[in-house]
Design an enzyme around this catalytic site. Structure first.
Site, PDB file in Angstrom:
ATOM      1  N   GLU A 179       0.811  -1.268  -0.115  1.00  8.59           N
ATOM      2  CA  GLU A 179       0.133  -0.165   0.026  1.00  8.59           C
ATOM      3  C   GLU A 179       0.985   1.397  -0.034  1.00  8.59           C
ATOM      4  O   GLU A 179       0.402   2.417   0.249  1.00  8.59           O
ATOM      5  CB  GLU A 179      -1.034  -0.030   1.297  1.00  8.59           C
ATOM      6  CG  GLU A 179      -0.240  -0.318   2.515  1.00  8.59           C
ATOM      7  CD  GLU A 179      -1.383  -0.326   3.861  1.00  8.59           C
ATOM      8  OE1 GLU A 179      -1.430  -1.498   4.089  1.00  8.59           O
ATOM      9  OE2 GLU A 179      -1.880   0.430   4.082  1.00  8.59           O
TER      10      GLU A 179
ATOM     11  N   HIS B 249      -3.300 -10.385  12.058  1.00  7.08           N
ATOM     12  CA  HIS B 249      -2.471  -8.968  11.553  1.00  7.08           C
ATOM     13  C   HIS B 249      -1.983  -8.437  12.563  1.00  7.08           C
ATOM     14  O   HIS B 249      -2.796  -8.053  13.579  1.00  7.08           O
ATOM     15  CB  HIS B 249      -3.368  -8.286  10.556  1.00  7.08           C
ATOM     16  CG  HIS B 249      -2.832  -6.939  10.283  1.00  7.08           C
ATOM     17  ND1 HIS B 249      -1.773  -6.718   9.751  1.00  7.08           N
ATOM     18  CD2 HIS B 249      -3.659  -5.762  10.453  1.00  7.08           C
ATOM     19  CE1 HIS B 249      -1.712  -5.364   9.392  1.00  7.08           C
ATOM     20  NE2 HIS B 249      -2.630  -4.785   9.973  1.00  7.08           N
TER      21      HIS B 249
ATOM     22  N   CYS C 100      -3.430  -3.382   4.076  1.00  3.48           N
ATOM     23  CA  CYS C 100      -2.845  -4.431   4.568  1.00  3.48           C
ATOM     24  C   CYS C 100      -3.303  -5.907   4.345  1.00  3.48           C
ATOM     25  O   CYS C 100      -2.631  -7.053   4.437  1.00  3.48           O
ATOM     26  CB  CYS C 100      -2.678  -4.432   6.054  1.00  3.48           C
ATOM     27  SG  CYS C 100      -2.242  -2.866   6.927  1.00  3.48           S
TER      28      CYS C 100
END
Ligand code: CAA
Length: 400
Positions: free
Chosen positions: A83, A244, A115
């Protein structure tokens, strides 16, 4: 029966220096425990101008082929999840393709969804191989990012930089991943974004935490549905969970949330956190958020510590991308992974890093503002490392 498909090799790359969170806390007038206990972060990787997302991606991918012995000429797909790409049009994957010397017969592209971009690559690669389109070839997925928030903002201690390279094949030596056994979730939310005019991300911090937790619940419910549809309810039983990791505490909150959905108390969740989640947070706590690669940095941390004892057991993976998209899926650790992981030396890149002072960190940040117009300079990186040298004639130049 179809051959198993999954993760054959893994490698990480980090910049040569980092900022100690105690130093950042002192400079910002914050109690150090807010960062080390409140956010569960201890070091934050800082990328210099020559360590751009292309250079970090190449460093991770080169390391993957060196340590695993995998055959570069067999790669038929190369996806870069990022990103923080270096161009609005030309993909990081195009630079990487040349820097690695990948075959011309190769599908090469960049995937962007905050992400979540790397996971898009991993799942597409699994399905590409399962469909037969791979024809015996492998897929290289590289997640590479430099996480950047404004100096002095609440997001500043949750920055980081680095890359994770993953090789997907039909003879996986690390994890088998079953095509279709995954739970998707998506919703249009404004929790974190980066306008085209800005290098720094904009974030509604506390709202982003809630969006992450809602996405976890949604993806987990979808996963349960997929497991039932595939008559695979045993897939809910996992030995470890990787989330994450924008910062370690977020993974802890995620685990509490998931356990609450399973009817567990907070005390029970915290007990299982130490066993099921904490081993995956060792490397992320020394690197910070690397956006697309954060989940896979957690996986690297887990395998580095426990691959041998986890052989034959399942690991859950939760990927979240702001905006938002998420996926919950599982992998089974392959027999022999413990011995093989030793050769991969997954955490070696963390050794011998330089500790920057606050003044050095702020100067690097300042230099980063003009990095995309930087004139070409002599190489600043070690002899054998890919480095971004600057821009000539509107073209980015790399030392290979
Ligand atoms: N000692 C110990 N703990 C302390 C402390 C001290 N002296 N002072 C505060 N704390 C604790 C707080 O109690 C809090 O703990 P809980 O979360 O368990 O309640 C924790 O430290 C953080 O404190 P605050 O909530 O006050 O922190 P903040 O307002 O300064 O910001 C943040 C925290 C919102 C996460 C901010 O860092 C931020 O905006 N980060 C970027 C966004 C982000 O990472 N979001 C995550 C979900 S979105 C996502 O995952 C995508 C992505 O990668 C960006």
């Amino acid at each position: 029966m179809q051959n198993p498909i999954g993760l054959d090799a893994l490698a990480i790359a980090v910049p040569e220096g980092y900022l100690d969170m105690g130093d950042l806390a002192a400079a910002r007038g914050v109690a150090p425990s807010k960062y080390t206990e409140g956010l569960l972060v201890s070091k934050m990787a800082v990328a210099k101008p020559h360590e751009d997302p292309v250079a970090l991606a190449a460093k991770a991918a080169k390391r993957l082929f060196e340590t695993s012995g995998a055959d570069l000429s067999k790669v038929g797909m190369c996806v870069v999840g990022t990103e923080t790409g270096v161009d609005h049009s030309k993909p990081v994957a195009a630079y990487l393709h040349r820097l690695l010397g990948l075959p011309e017969r190769c599908r090469v592209y960049e995937a962007k969804h905050a992400c979540f971009g790397g996971t898009v690559g991993v799942l597409s690669a699994i399905e590409w191989i399962a469909s037969g389109a791979g024809k015996g070839r492998t897929a290289l997925i590289v997640c590479t990012d430099i996480a950047r928030y404004g100096l002095g903002t609440a997001g500043e201690p949750t920055q980081g930089a680095g890359a994770v390279a993953l090789l997907i094949s039909e003879k996986p030596r690390l994890l088998t991943i079953e095509p279709g056994l995954d739970g998707s979730y998506a919703k249009d939310v404004n929790d974190f974004w980066r306008p085209l005019y800005s290098k720094d991300a904009v974030v509604d911090g506390h709202h982003s935490v809630q969006c992450y937790l809602d996405a976890l619940a949604g993806a987990y419910n979808s996963f349960k549905q997929a497991a039932a549809e595939m008559d695979h309810r045993d897939a809910l039983n996992v030995a470890r969970r990787c989330y994450h990791v924008p910062y370690g505490k977020m993974a802890k909150k995620a685990h509490r949330h998931l356990m609450a959905l399973e009817g567990k108390t907070e005390a029970e969740a915290d007990e299982s956190y130490n066993l099921e989640v904490a081993p995956s947070l060792r490397i992320p706590s020394q690197v910070g958020n690397i956006y697309t690669g954060s989940l896979y940095l957690a996986l690297a941390s887990l395998l580095d510590t426990e691959a041998e004892s986890l052989e034959g057991k399942r690991v859950a993976l939760f990927s979240y991308g702001s905006g938002c998209g998420a996926e919950y899926y599982v992998g089974e650790v392959v027999k022999g992974a413990g011995a093989y992981v030793k050769a991969l030396k997954l955490s070696q890149p963390l050794e011998n890093r330089r500790r920057y002072t606050i003044a050095e960190y702020e100067a690097i940040r300042q230099a980063d503002n003009d990095v995309d117009r930087k004139p070409v300079e002599a190489p600043q990186a070690a002899q054998n490392e890919v480095a971004f040298l600057g821009v000539e004639n509107e073209r980015r130049v790399y030392k290979a």
